[in-house]
Design a protein around this motif. Structure first.
Motif, PDB file in Angstrom:
ATOM      1  N   ILE A  55       0.859  -1.180   0.000  1.00  0.00           N
ATOM      2  CA  ILE A  55       0.000   0.000   0.000  1.00  0.00           C
ATOM      3  C   ILE A  55       0.898   1.235   0.000  1.00  0.00           C
ATOM      4  N   SER A  56       0.750   2.074  -1.009  1.00  0.00           N
ATOM      5  CA  SER A  56       1.565   3.284  -1.107  1.00  0.00           C
ATOM      6  C   SER A  56       1.072   4.322  -0.107  1.00  0.00           C
ATOM      7  N   PRO A  57       1.876   5.332   0.209  1.00  0.00           N
ATOM      8  CA  PRO A  57       1.431   6.382   1.130  1.00  0.00           C
ATOM      9  C   PRO A  57       0.146   7.078   0.664  1.00  0.00           C
ATOM     10  N   SER A  58       0.024   7.331  -0.645  1.00  0.00           N
ATOM     11  CA  SER A  58      -1.178   8.007  -1.140  1.00  0.00           C
ATOM     12  C   SER A  58      -2.411   7.121  -0.968  1.00  0.00           C
ATOM     13  N   MET A  59      -2.251   5.797  -1.160  1.00  0.00           N
ATOM     14  CA  MET A  59      -3.358   4.875  -0.921  1.00  0.00           C
ATOM     15  C   MET A  59      -3.711   4.825   0.564  1.00  0.00           C
ATOM     16  N   ALA A  60      -2.680   4.858   1.415  1.00  0.00           N
ATOM     17  CA  ALA A  60      -2.914   4.792   2.859  1.00  0.00           C
ATOM     18  C   ALA A  60      -3.742   5.978   3.340  1.00  0.00           C
ATOM     19  N   ILE A  61      -3.529   7.137   2.730  1.00  0.00           N
ATOM     20  CA  ILE A  61      -4.290   8.324   3.124  1.00  0.00           C
ATOM     21  C   ILE A  61      -5.764   8.146   2.775  1.00  0.00           C
ATOM     22  N   VAL A  62      -6.046   7.659   1.552  1.00  0.00           N
ATOM     23  CA  VAL A  62      -7.436   7.438   1.142  1.00  0.00           C
ATOM     24  C   VAL A  62      -8.096   6.400   2.044  1.00  0.00           C
ATOM     25  N   LEU A  63      -7.377   5.335   2.349  1.00  0.00           N
ATOM     26  CA  LEU A  63      -7.916   4.294   3.225  1.00  0.00           C
ATOM     27  C   LEU A  63      -8.244   4.864   4.601  1.00  0.00           C
ATOM     28  N   SER A  64      -7.349   5.690   5.118  1.00  0.00           N
ATOM     29  CA  SER A  64      -7.596   6.309   6.420  1.00  0.00           C
ATOM     30  C   SER A  64      -8.814   7.218   6.363  1.00  0.00           C
ATOM     31  N   GLN A  65      -8.977   7.937   5.261  1.00  0.00           N
ATOM     32  CA  GLN A  65     -10.143   8.809   5.111  1.00  0.00           C
ATOM     33  C   GLN A  65     -11.440   8.008   5.142  1.00  0.00           C
ATOM     34  N   ASN A 111     -16.417  12.085   8.325  1.00  0.00           N
ATOM     35  CA  ASN A 111     -17.112  13.012   9.219  1.00  0.00           C
ATOM     36  C   ASN A 111     -18.018  13.996   8.473  1.00  0.00           C
ATOM     37  N   LEU A 112     -18.417  13.626   7.250  1.00  0.00           N
ATOM     38  CA  LEU A 112     -19.279  14.509   6.476  1.00  0.00           C
ATOM     39  C   LEU A 112     -20.752  14.180   6.734  1.00  0.00           C
ATOM     40  N   ASN A 113     -21.622  15.000   6.191  1.00  0.00           N
ATOM     41  CA  ASN A 113     -23.057  14.799   6.381  1.00  0.00           C
ATOM     42  C   ASN A 113     -23.496  13.450   5.805  1.00  0.00           C
ATOM     43  N   PRO A 114     -24.309  12.682   6.508  1.00  0.00           N
ATOM     44  CA  PRO A 114     -24.739  11.362   6.017  1.00  0.00           C
ATOM     45  C   PRO A 114     -25.410  11.393   4.647  1.00  0.00           C
ATOM     46  N   ASN A 121     -22.766   8.267   0.354  1.00  0.00           N
ATOM     47  CA  ASN A 121     -22.577   7.387  -0.798  1.00  0.00           C
ATOM     48  C   ASN A 121     -21.698   8.044  -1.848  1.00  0.00           C
ATOM     49  N   LEU A 122     -21.915   9.326  -2.089  1.00  0.00           N
ATOM     50  CA  LEU A 122     -21.102  10.050  -3.070  1.00  0.00           C
ATOM     51  C   LEU A 122     -19.651  10.102  -2.628  1.00  0.00           C
ATOM     52  N   TYR A 123     -19.436  10.324  -1.339  1.00  0.00           N
ATOM     53  CA  TYR A 123     -18.075  10.389  -0.792  1.00  0.00           C
ATOM     54  C   TYR A 123     -17.359   9.052  -0.983  1.00  0.00           C
ATOM     55  N   TYR A 124     -18.040   7.971  -0.621  1.00  0.00           N
ATOM     56  CA  TYR A 124     -17.430   6.651  -0.758  1.00  0.00           C
ATOM     57  C   TYR A 124     -17.203   6.287  -2.224  1.00  0.00           C
ATOM     58  N   LYS A 125     -18.115   6.698  -3.068  1.00  0.00           N
ATOM     59  CA  LYS A 125     -17.943   6.426  -4.499  1.00  0.00           C
ATOM     60  C   LYS A 125     -16.668   7.088  -5.014  1.00  0.00           C
ATOM     61  N   GLY A 126     -16.500   8.361  -4.673  1.00  0.00           N
ATOM     62  CA  GLY A 126     -15.300   9.077  -5.097  1.00  0.00           C
ATOM     63  C   GLY A 126     -14.038   8.454  -4.541  1.00  0.00           C
ATOM     64  N   LYS A 127     -14.062   8.087  -3.270  1.00  0.00           N
ATOM     65  CA  LYS A 127     -12.882   7.493  -2.643  1.00  0.00           C
ATOM     66  C   LYS A 127     -12.602   6.091  -3.199  1.00  0.00           C
ATOM     67  N   GLY A 128     -13.660   5.351  -3.517  1.00  0.00           N
ATOM     68  CA  GLY A 128     -13.469   4.026  -4.095  1.00  0.00           C
ATOM     69  C   GLY A 128     -12.762   4.092  -5.432  1.00  0.00           C
ATOM     70  N   ILE A 170     -15.907  18.402  12.497  1.00  0.00           N
ATOM     71  CA  ILE A 170     -16.123  17.158  13.250  1.00  0.00           C
ATOM     72  C   ILE A 170     -17.220  17.367  14.290  1.00  0.00           C
ATOM     73  N   ASN A 171     -17.079  18.435  15.063  1.00  0.00           N
ATOM     74  CA  ASN A 171     -18.017  18.679  16.158  1.00  0.00           C
ATOM     75  C   ASN A 171     -19.430  18.951  15.654  1.00  0.00           C
ATOM     76  N   SER A 172     -19.529  19.562  14.478  1.00  0.00           N
ATOM     77  CA  SER A 172     -20.862  19.870  13.956  1.00  0.00           C
ATOM     78  C   SER A 172     -21.593  18.646  13.460  1.00  0.00           C
ATOM     79  N   ASN A 173     -20.836  17.535  13.255  1.00  0.00           N
ATOM     80  CA  ASN A 173     -21.463  16.308  12.753  1.00  0.00           C
ATOM     81  C   ASN A 173     -21.592  15.238  13.826  1.00  0.00           C
ATOM     82  N   VAL A 174     -21.217  15.591  15.039  1.00  0.00           N
ATOM     83  CA  VAL A 174     -21.317  14.617  16.130  1.00  0.00           C
ATOM     84  C   VAL A 174     -22.777  14.497  16.558  1.00  0.00           C
TER      85      VAL A 174
END
Length: 290
Positions: free
Chosen positions: A126-136, A141-144, A148-155, A286-290
């Motif tokens: 796993i390259s460093p750039s891949m590790a960052i996406v995986l960690s994300q 912490n975005l609005n529910p 799906n759109l967020y995960y689609k882009g990250k996938g 983060i706090n606004s989405n808790v």
């Protein structure tokens, strides 16, 4: 506690987060239809894939990945996660995958004409750039409503980074890495940098510590991790800083000090360079989405 979250991005594109933060081993299972390509990424800890009622086992270690494809038989997921283990899996149909990479079949071995009906297996780093996406994907912490759109882009981002393996045509080849001892030394250098991220050694000092020439350290690090020594460390420090902010246990100045920034302004500038937002604004989101 162990958990698995299945995110159906599209009809033939699924992302699964396996997470075990408990103290005991966690078992996870998922049916996988025929004709699906499997990508598995070990973000941290250690996992095992168990096939054929335990007759065949694949270990997935931290910072490692697997690509599995078998058009002749189903490969259901039977995953065993050790404590403190995170794994991301992507399941995508061969048809969809062909459409994504139809112009680059020559770049991706198992898409070639002679391999299209054959089983395929590949282990990789796993390259460093891949590790960052995986960690994300584990620090969402975005609005529910846009999950799906967020995960689609990250996938899709993760798949593109996975296949971004072409060598820099201007970079000198590094045949010495065939020697396992040298590979071990490069990985040791990475561990030293991470362990001393607040006050990292200079490159010559690092090369001396692991027993490599400066040239071999630079070349080898770039070939294994896809970045310069300090480029890798910067990405790692910023991702670690975000994890500390996520924990809610540290303020911005404390996080900056922990990763080696003596002044808050330097840390803020670095964080903004990486994530296009300030640590304070990130904390507020983060706090606004808790």
């Amino acid at each position: 506690m162990g958990s698995q979250e299945i995110i159906t991005i599209e009809d033939d594109f699924t992302l699964i987060r396996f997470q075990n933060d408990g103290l005991e081993t966690f078992q996870a299972k998922h049916e996988v239809s025929n004709g699906l390509i499997q990508f598995h990424f070990g973000l941290k800890g250690k996992a095992k894939f168990i096939f054929n009622q335990g007759s065949y086992i694949l270990d997935l270690n931290e910072e490692k990945s697997y690509l599995l494809y078998n058009p002749q038989k189903e490969l259901p997921l039977n995953l065993e996660l050790a404590p403190n283990t995170w794994v991301i899996s992507i399941l995508i149909s061969i048809q969809k995958f062909h459409r994504l990479f139809s112009n680059d079949a020559g770049h991706i071995p198992f898409l070639s004409e002679e391999n299209k009906d054959k089983k395929y297996y590949k282990e990789g780093d796993i390259s460093p750039s891949m590790a960052i996406v995986l960690s994300q994907l584990f620090h969402y912490n975005l609005n529910p409503s846009i999950k799906n759109l967020y995960y689609k882009g990250k996938g899709y981002e993760l798949l593109s980074l996975y296949f971004n393996r072409s060598e820099d045509p201007n970079a000198e080849q590094c045949p010495f890495l065939i020697d396992e001892d040298n590979v071990y030394k490069i990985k040791k250098a990475k561990e030293i940098m991470i362990a001393n991220m607040a006050e990292p050694p200079g490159l010559q000092e690092l090369a001396d510590q692991v027993g490599l020439t400066l040239k071999k350290l630079k070349m080898g690090f770039k070939q294994i991790y896809g970045d310069t020594v300090y480029g890798f460390l910067f990405d790692y420090k910023m991702d670690y800083a975000r994890q500390l902010l996520d924990s809610g246990s540290y303020n911005v100045n404390e996080v900056g000090l922990k990763i080696g920034y003596s002044t808050g302004s330097h840390f803020i500038a670095a964080f903004k360079k990486k994530f296009a937002t300030t640590p304070k604004k990130y904390l507020m989101s983060i706090n606004s989405n808790v």
